[in-house]
Every structure is written in C-alpha cells, then in structure tokens.
Design a protein around this motif. Structure first.
Motif, mmCIF file in Angstrom:
data_model
loop_
_atom_site.group_PDB
_atom_site.id
_atom_site.type_symbol
_atom_site.label_atom_id
_atom_site.label_comp_id
_atom_site.label_asym_id
_atom_site.label_seq_id
_atom_site.Cartn_x
_atom_site.Cartn_y
_atom_site.Cartn_z
ATOM 1 N N ASN A 6 -15.371 -45.536 -125.847
ATOM 2 C CA ASN A 6 -15.123 -44.344 -125.225
ATOM 3 C C ASN A 6 -15.006 -43.372 -125.634
ATOM 4 O O ASN A 6 -15.385 -42.923 -124.889
ATOM 5 C CB ASN A 6 -13.152 -44.921 -124.905
ATOM 6 C CG ASN A 6 -12.881 -45.428 -123.893
ATOM 7 O OD1 ASN A 6 -13.780 -46.128 -122.839
ATOM 8 N ND2 ASN A 6 -11.271 -46.072 -124.015
ATOM 9 N N ALA A 51 -8.640 -36.107 -128.152
ATOM 10 C CA ALA A 51 -8.725 -35.732 -126.743
ATOM 11 C C ALA A 51 -8.312 -34.529 -126.725
ATOM 12 O O ALA A 51 -9.392 -33.841 -124.891
ATOM 13 C CB ALA A 51 -7.185 -36.563 -126.063
ATOM 14 N N VAL A 56 -9.323 -34.468 -121.653
ATOM 15 C CA VAL A 56 -9.245 -36.237 -121.621
ATOM 16 C C VAL A 56 -7.242 -36.230 -121.829
ATOM 17 O O VAL A 56 -7.172 -35.638 -122.823
ATOM 18 C CB VAL A 56 -8.894 -37.346 -121.045
ATOM 19 C CG1 VAL A 56 -10.762 -37.069 -120.869
ATOM 20 C CG2 VAL A 56 -9.924 -37.462 -123.270
ATOM 21 N N THR A 57 -6.443 -36.703 -121.513
ATOM 22 C CA THR A 57 -5.194 -36.957 -121.876
ATOM 23 C C THR A 57 -5.392 -38.642 -122.679
ATOM 24 O O THR A 57 -6.644 -39.782 -122.493
ATOM 25 C CB THR A 57 -4.443 -38.002 -120.695
ATOM 26 O OG1 THR A 57 -5.470 -38.674 -119.788
ATOM 27 C CG2 THR A 57 -4.048 -37.373 -119.509
ATOM 28 N N ASP A 59 -4.404 -41.071 -122.765
ATOM 29 C CA ASP A 59 -4.081 -42.866 -122.317
ATOM 30 C C ASP A 59 -5.436 -42.656 -121.790
ATOM 31 O O ASP A 59 -6.156 -43.835 -121.129
ATOM 32 C CB ASP A 59 -3.483 -42.579 -121.028
ATOM 33 C CG ASP A 59 -1.854 -42.398 -121.453
ATOM 34 O OD1 ASP A 59 -1.432 -42.944 -122.119
ATOM 35 O OD2 ASP A 59 -0.735 -42.745 -120.467
ATOM 36 N N GLN A 60 -6.560 -41.291 -121.244
ATOM 37 C CA GLN A 60 -7.967 -41.894 -120.342
ATOM 38 C C GLN A 60 -8.554 -41.580 -122.122
ATOM 39 O O GLN A 60 -9.750 -42.721 -121.860
ATOM 40 C CB GLN A 60 -8.318 -40.605 -120.260
ATOM 41 C CG GLN A 60 -7.014 -40.118 -118.198
ATOM 42 C CD GLN A 60 -7.736 -39.058 -117.987
ATOM 43 O OE1 GLN A 60 -8.356 -37.620 -118.621
ATOM 44 N NE2 GLN A 60 -7.399 -38.717 -116.517
ATOM 45 N N THR A 63 -7.089 -46.338 -122.993
ATOM 46 C CA THR A 63 -8.101 -46.680 -121.566
ATOM 47 C C THR A 63 -9.219 -47.144 -121.278
ATOM 48 O O THR A 63 -9.944 -47.501 -120.691
ATOM 49 C CB THR A 63 -6.955 -46.841 -120.367
ATOM 50 O OG1 THR A 63 -6.709 -45.577 -119.966
ATOM 51 C CG2 THR A 63 -5.688 -47.095 -121.566
ATOM 52 N N GLY A 64 -9.834 -45.638 -121.663
ATOM 53 C CA GLY A 64 -11.464 -45.036 -120.454
ATOM 54 C C GLY A 64 -10.972 -45.063 -118.664
ATOM 55 O O GLY A 64 -12.956 -44.786 -118.390
ATOM 56 N N GLU A 65 -10.031 -44.188 -118.082
ATOM 57 C CA GLU A 65 -10.055 -44.439 -117.647
ATOM 58 C C GLU A 65 -10.781 -43.269 -117.123
ATOM 59 O O GLU A 65 -9.862 -42.338 -117.288
ATOM 60 C CB GLU A 65 -8.672 -45.339 -116.902
ATOM 61 C CG GLU A 65 -8.131 -45.775 -116.766
ATOM 62 C CD GLU A 65 -6.462 -46.213 -115.822
ATOM 63 O OE1 GLU A 65 -5.906 -44.958 -115.974
ATOM 64 O OE2 GLU A 65 -6.545 -47.438 -116.017
ATOM 65 N N THR A 66 -11.047 -42.847 -116.383
ATOM 66 C CA THR A 66 -11.388 -41.115 -115.806
ATOM 67 C C THR A 66 -10.647 -41.395 -114.778
ATOM 68 O O THR A 66 -10.196 -41.694 -114.098
ATOM 69 C CB THR A 66 -13.116 -41.087 -115.093
ATOM 70 O OG1 THR A 66 -12.830 -42.146 -113.464
ATOM 71 C CG2 THR A 66 -14.014 -42.013 -116.569
ATOM 72 N N PRO A 67 -10.669 -39.588 -114.986
ATOM 73 C CA PRO A 67 -9.714 -39.244 -114.293
ATOM 74 C C PRO A 67 -9.709 -38.940 -112.770
ATOM 75 O O PRO A 67 -10.936 -38.786 -112.326
ATOM 76 C CB PRO A 67 -9.361 -37.569 -114.794
ATOM 77 C CG PRO A 67 -10.564 -37.007 -115.527
ATOM 78 C CD PRO A 67 -10.563 -38.132 -115.598
#
Length: 275
Positions: A6, A51, A56-57, A59-60, A63-67
């Motif tokens: 990430n 971050a 990004v947050t 968490d993002q 975890t690598g989740e995109t908003p």
C-alpha cells in the motif's frame, strides 16, 4: 494487500521517490525501502504522517481500501411553467390584443377599459402565491360592478325596492340588480370557504385594533360617500366634474372591497378553533 504494498502504491500514485518520501517523513531512504518490502513496520507516528501525506485514513493505508468515489447528484429536473404562470401569460396576451383591436376600432379609452380586467388578472396570477383564482374573480366582479354603476346606474341596492318597482323603471334593470346581488353573495361565500382554516386571535391586541379600526374606517368612508352623493343629486348648485363622478363610483367599490375584507376577517376571528 500488505501495508508495504500500500505504501509503495500510494507513493507511486503521488509521484514521490523513496528519497523524497523519506525526507518528508524525516527518516532514511532505507527505512522506506524496508517498509515497502514488509521487512519492517512504520511506527504509529510515521503511519499518521503517511496517511496525512497521502490523503487517506489509517484504515485505508493499512488495508489498502480505496475511498468510494461519490456519485454526482443528478441535476434537478427543470420545472416547466405552472398552470398559474401559463394563465398569466395568456391573460397578458389577451389584454394586449383586446387593447390593440378596440383602439383601432374605437379608441384608446375603449381599448383600455376592456383590456383592464385581463391585465389586472394577469398581474394577480404573476404575483399571488395563493388563491389567485379567487382574487381574479373578485377583480372581474368589482370591475363589472364599476362598469354597471358608471354606465347604467344599476346597483344591487335596486333589489331593496323590488316590491315598489314599476314597469316604467324597467324590470330588466331590476333583474340585472338581482344578478349582481346573487353574484356578490356567492363571492362572499366562496371567500369565507377559502379562508375556512384561517384563525385570527383577537386576544392579540394588534389584531383587535386592526379589526376594530377597519370597521371604523368603513363607517367613515360610507358616511363620507353618502354625503357626497347627497350633494351630487340634491344640491343643484354643486357641479361635479366627470372625473369626480367616476371617483364616486369607484369609491363604492372601495367600500365594498373593504367590507369583504372585514367580513372575512371577522368570520375568521369569531370561528372557534377545532378541538
């Protein structure tokens, strides 16, 4: 997707080299290289800075989740003209055509006289937010009253002499007076029904003073009008101009309009609220 992957992805997306990222975080380039290969994990304060730097947050970042990309809100549908505005445009066109036609055929005064109801109703439809139809109906009725009073001398008061009327006085005039009276009563009933949900609290001093002052003003205007009519018809030495006579007829309509307003307000004040 690992934390190191990430960090590498976000660094590349932001077009930063490992050295530039290390300089921004105050660490060595080797530390950044170890993070991206998962050989080590950044401390908490470095994670917070990463971050913030990447926008990004936490968490993002971990975890690598995109908003989620917010979907654009659909544009509000364009509203067409309301029926009231359409009626206003039609009435305006009719007023112009009537004025133009009658001016060519007769004269500007005739054109203005018959175009006036259409023009006033058009203005009412443009300006009134509620009860535009009621105000247009009152406009037409009052203008018709003014025309009959001015041109023929017929008023609804002729009905008070129904039983003493003679054929020489023309029963058609009496019939027109009865039509005027019935139309006026119908207008009052429609107005009372339209304002059936309106309540006026007379415990509020301002409302009480306004209603009482309105009735006093009506009485004064009526007495003044009757005095002027007495001078007009019984004193031969007084010579009123045509304009003054017209204003006297218009004064009758002012008294009638004020009476309609006061009666409606009084009914709204005396009506008991529903439990």
């Amino acid at each position: 997707m690992s934390l190191g992957t990430n960090i590498c992805r976000l660094r590349t997306a932001n077009k930063l080299s490992q050295g530039e990222l290390a300089e921004a975080l105050g660490v060595s380039r080797q530390s950044v290289s170890k993070w991206e290969t998962d050989a080590s994990v950044p401390e908490l304060d470095k994670l917070v800075k990463l971050a913030s730097l990447f926008g990004v947050t936490l968490d993002q970042l971990v975890t690598g989740e995109t908003p989620p990309i917010p979907e654009p809100s659909p544009a509000p549908p364009q509203q067409g003209m309301t029926g009231q505005r359409i009626a206003a445009v039609i009435l305006t066109c009719m007023a112009f055509l009537v004025f133009l036609l009658l001016t060519v055929m007769g004269g500007p005064l005739e054109g203005l006289t018959l175009a006036l109801p259409f023009g006033i109703c058009a203005a009412v439809c443009f300006l009134a937010k509620k009860r535009a139809g009621l105000w247009c109906a009152w406009t037409v009725y009052l203008l018709a009253e003014l025309y009959l009073r001015w041109a023929t001398g017929i008023t609804w008061q002729l009905t008070l002499r129904t039983f003493s009327f003679t054929p020489e006085q023309n029963y058609m005039r009496l019939a027109i007076a009865w039509v005027q009276l019935i139309a006026m009563l119908a207008m009052f009933l429609v107005t009372f029904h339209s304002f059936r949900r309106v309540r006026i609290d007379l415990r509020v001093r301002r409302n009480l003073l306004a209603l009482g002052g309105g009735w006093v003003l009506l009485a004064v205007l009526h007495m003044l009008k009757e005095r002027l009519y007495l001078l007009l018809y019984q004193d031969p030495t007084v010579n009123f101009s045509l304009g003054v006579r017209f204003l006297l007829r218009a004064g009758d309509l002012l008294v009638l309009a004020l009476l309609a307003v006061l009666l409606t307000a009084t009914v709204c004040a005396l009506r008991k609220p529903k439990e």
